[in-house]
Design a protein around this motif. Structure first.
Motif, PDB file in Angstrom:
ATOM      1  N   ALA A 219      -1.364  -6.987   4.383  1.00  0.00           N
ATOM      2  CA  ALA A 219      -0.667  -5.713   4.199  1.00  0.00           C
ATOM      3  C   ALA A 219       0.843  -5.934   4.150  1.00  0.00           C
ATOM      4  CB  ALA A 219      -1.033  -4.747   5.330  1.00  0.00           C
ATOM      5  N   VAL A 220       1.369  -6.770   5.054  1.00  0.00           N
ATOM      6  CA  VAL A 220       2.808  -7.057   5.061  1.00  0.00           C
ATOM      7  C   VAL A 220       3.194  -7.823   3.797  1.00  0.00           C
ATOM      8  CG1 VAL A 220       4.646  -8.300   6.250  1.00  0.00           C
ATOM      9  CG2 VAL A 220       2.964  -7.018   7.578  1.00  0.00           C
ATOM     10  N   LYS A 221       2.374  -8.787   3.415  1.00  0.00           N
ATOM     11  CA  LYS A 221       2.670  -9.625   2.251  1.00  0.00           C
ATOM     12  C   LYS A 221       2.766  -8.800   0.966  1.00  0.00           C
ATOM     13  CE  LYS A 221       0.240 -13.419   1.791  1.00  0.00           C
ATOM     14  NZ  LYS A 221      -0.890 -14.342   1.434  1.00  0.00           N
ATOM     15  N   PHE A 222       1.866  -7.823   0.814  1.00  0.00           N
ATOM     16  CA  PHE A 222       1.780  -7.089  -0.445  1.00  0.00           C
ATOM     17  C   PHE A 222       2.465  -5.723  -0.395  1.00  0.00           C
ATOM     18  CE2 PHE A 222      -2.135  -9.800  -0.615  1.00  0.00           C
ATOM     19  CZ  PHE A 222      -1.664 -10.656  -1.590  1.00  0.00           C
ATOM     20  N   THR A 223       3.295  -5.504   0.630  1.00  0.00           N
ATOM     21  CA  THR A 223       4.018  -4.232   0.751  1.00  0.00           C
ATOM     22  C   THR A 223       5.519  -4.512   0.758  1.00  0.00           C
ATOM     23  OG1 THR A 223       2.207  -3.285   2.051  1.00  0.00           O
ATOM     24  CG2 THR A 223       4.319  -2.137   2.129  1.00  0.00           C
ATOM     25  N   ASP A 224       6.247  -3.848  -0.121  1.00  0.00           N
ATOM     26  CA  ASP A 224       7.695  -4.035  -0.206  1.00  0.00           C
ATOM     27  C   ASP A 224       8.466  -2.913   0.478  1.00  0.00           C
ATOM     28  OD1 ASP A 224       7.577  -6.458  -1.596  1.00  0.00           O
ATOM     29  OD2 ASP A 224       7.315  -5.430  -3.510  1.00  0.00           O
ATOM     30  N   GLN A 225       7.854  -1.743   0.571  1.00  0.00           N
ATOM     31  CA  GLN A 225       8.505  -0.633   1.253  1.00  0.00           C
ATOM     32  C   GLN A 225       7.456   0.322   1.807  1.00  0.00           C
ATOM     33  OE1 GLN A 225      10.946   1.445  -1.576  1.00  0.00           O
ATOM     34  NE2 GLN A 225       9.264   1.942  -2.953  1.00  0.00           N
ATOM     35  N   GLY A 226       7.821   0.976   2.907  1.00  0.00           N
ATOM     36  CA  GLY A 226       6.894   1.923   3.513  1.00  0.00           C
ATOM     37  C   GLY A 226       6.435   1.477   4.879  1.00  0.00           C
ATOM     38  N   TYR A 227       5.106   1.428   5.088  1.00  0.00           N
ATOM     39  CA  TYR A 227       4.594   1.179   6.431  1.00  0.00           C
ATOM     40  C   TYR A 227       3.222   0.512   6.377  1.00  0.00           C
ATOM     41  CZ  TYR A 227       1.957   5.408   5.312  1.00  0.00           C
ATOM     42  OH  TYR A 227       1.152   6.336   4.697  1.00  0.00           O
ATOM     43  N   ILE A 228       2.824  -0.017   7.519  1.00  0.00           N
ATOM     44  CA  ILE A 228       1.476  -0.542   7.746  1.00  0.00           C
ATOM     45  C   ILE A 228       0.965   0.094   9.027  1.00  0.00           C
ATOM     46  CG2 ILE A 228       0.109  -2.574   8.374  1.00  0.00           C
ATOM     47  CD1 ILE A 228       3.212  -3.147   6.403  1.00  0.00           C
ATOM     48  N   VAL A 229      -0.246   0.612   8.996  1.00  0.00           N
ATOM     49  CA  VAL A 229      -0.845   1.249  10.165  1.00  0.00           C
ATOM     50  C   VAL A 229      -2.101   0.482  10.573  1.00  0.00           C
ATOM     51  CG1 VAL A 229      -1.875   3.325  11.144  1.00  0.00           C
ATOM     52  CG2 VAL A 229      -0.004   3.525   9.504  1.00  0.00           C
ATOM     53  N   ILE A 230      -2.132   0.022  11.832  1.00  0.00           N
ATOM     54  CA  ILE A 230      -3.338  -0.573  12.422  1.00  0.00           C
ATOM     55  C   ILE A 230      -3.952   0.501  13.311  1.00  0.00           C
ATOM     56  CG2 ILE A 230      -4.279  -2.450  13.804  1.00  0.00           C
ATOM     57  CD1 ILE A 230      -1.640  -3.980  13.251  1.00  0.00           C
ATOM     58  N   LYS A 231      -5.121   0.994  12.939  1.00  0.00           N
ATOM     59  CA  LYS A 231      -5.712   2.137  13.632  1.00  0.00           C
ATOM     60  C   LYS A 231      -7.058   1.757  14.253  1.00  0.00           C
ATOM     61  CE  LYS A 231      -6.635   7.066  12.862  1.00  0.00           C
ATOM     62  NZ  LYS A 231      -6.645   8.157  11.846  1.00  0.00           N
ATOM     63  N   VAL A 232      -7.294   2.239  15.485  1.00  0.00           N
ATOM     64  CA  VAL A 232      -8.562   2.002  16.164  1.00  0.00           C
ATOM     65  C   VAL A 232      -9.097   3.349  16.656  1.00  0.00           C
ATOM     66  CG1 VAL A 232      -9.792   0.677  17.915  1.00  0.00           C
ATOM     67  CG2 VAL A 232      -7.639  -0.195  16.987  1.00  0.00           C
ATOM     68  N   GLU A 233     -10.366   3.629  16.326  1.00  0.00           N
ATOM     69  CA  GLU A 233     -11.003   4.876  16.737  1.00  0.00           C
ATOM     70  C   GLU A 233     -12.349   4.570  17.377  1.00  0.00           C
ATOM     71  OE1 GLU A 233     -10.253   8.146  13.495  1.00  0.00           O
ATOM     72  OE2 GLU A 233     -10.543   6.220  12.489  1.00  0.00           O
TER      73      GLU A 233
END
Length: 334
Positions: A219-233
């Motif tokens: 996710a970090v590698k292929f994202t240039d702007q914005g955010y990454i969310v790690i979610k657990v439910e």
């Protein structure tokens, strides 16, 4: 001309007995396969359909037998070819696993001594050289680890542990590893854990962390702007076990629908430019998919080009006795 079954005899008398027992019980039988022996001890295969009929008050058997020798021979050859291919693939995987292990051991020594050397007095040029050696060795180690894990999976030697661990510690480790790169790119790394999610679990924290780390790194590698969310439910729970739903969402380049099926194929990436632009072996997602599978889940992906991607999986864990509150509570003024 005579068929291959003409003038044949039962190879196994029990087959004949089974046929007549079934006829007496049901009055008919369909596609009963048996082995016959012709003169010269040549083996043939037949598929029989038979029925009991009454002729002038006497029971008679009428039957039709199809020669399936060619089909059986083809099936045998196919099975043997499949077994040979599987044996060859297993031997290859075991070889790769052994070689990868032998490479990893001296490589760790290179990394260790480079790190020690960097702590001594050095000229600027020497420090530059050693830093490049250490960085290159670590990159190579990542590739070797991927190959080692993939080989273990192919050889059927990947095993899961069942030990007590804390989910929050696993997540903190993932964030700690990936946050530096995310900050360098100006990305927001968000961790979202449901208030009802149990934190004291029994399972394999190493493999769970490996899956989450792979997904977050991607996710970090292929994202240039914005955010990454790690979610657990929390998906399900009883007194002894629970099923947790994990997802990693990014606002990156996304994946085109036509290449989506390729992303879980070993040594394959979305397109040729991915390797040039971002590097990698193409093994990360296949390994993550395999690990989730042996943990009893699936790893589907939802993506839209230019809009980002979401990878989701659910895994079952045992519940361990322990503190269920987050180990690092938020500050009062957050």
């Amino acid at each position: 001309g005579k068929s291959a079954l003409a003038f044949s005899f039962w190879e196994d008398p029990e087959d004949r007995q089974k046929l007549f027992t079934a006829l007496r019980e049901n009055g008919f039988i369909q596609d009963f396969e048996a082995v016959f022996k012709r003169k010269g001890n040549e083996i043939s295969y037949g598929s029989m359909s038979a029925k009991i009929i009454n002729l002038q008050g006497e029971p008679h058997v009428i039957s039709i037998t199809r020669d399936i020798t060619a089909r059986k021979q083809a099936e045998t050859e196919l099975r043997m070819a499949k077994e040979e291919a599987e044996a060859s693939s297993k031997a290859k995987s075991e070889f790769l696993a052994n070689v990868s292990h032998e490479i990893r051991t001296p490589l760790n020594a290179v990394i260790g001594f480079s790190s020690l050397a960097l702590k001594t007095e050095l000229t600027a040029r020497q420090r530059d050289y050693l830093e490049k050696i250490e960085t290159s060795a670590k990159s190579l180690l990542l590739v070797i680890n991927d190959i080692l894990d993939f080989s273990k999976i192919e050889a059927g030697k990947m095993e899961l542990e069942a030990i007590a661990f804390r989910l929050d510690e696993v997540l903190e480790g993932i964030v700690g590893i990936t946050s530096v790169k995310a900050e360098e790119k100006g990305l927001e790394l968000i961790r979202s854990v449901g208030s009802d999610v149990p934190l004291a679990l029994i399972g394999d924290p190493l493999r769970l962390g490996q899956v989450l780390l792979n997904l977050t790194n991607n996710a970090v590698k292929f994202t240039d702007q914005g955010y990454i969310v790690i979610k657990v439910e929390l998906a399900e729970r009883n007194q002894e076990r629970c099923r947790l739903k994990f997802s990693v969402t990014d606002t990156g380049i996304g994946i085109a629908p036509e290449v989506m099926p390729k992303i879980f194929t070993a040594f394959s990436q979305a397109d040729a430019s991915i390797t040039r632009r971002f590097g990698g072996t193409g093994l990360g997602l296949p390994i993550a998919g395999y690990l989730v599978e042996i943990m009893g889940g699936e790893l589907p992906a939802v993506s839209e080009p230019g809009q980002g991607s979401t990878f989701t999986f659910s895994v079952e864990f045992g519940l361990s006795a322990g503190e269920t509150r987050w180990s690092h509570p938020a500050t009062a003024d957050l």
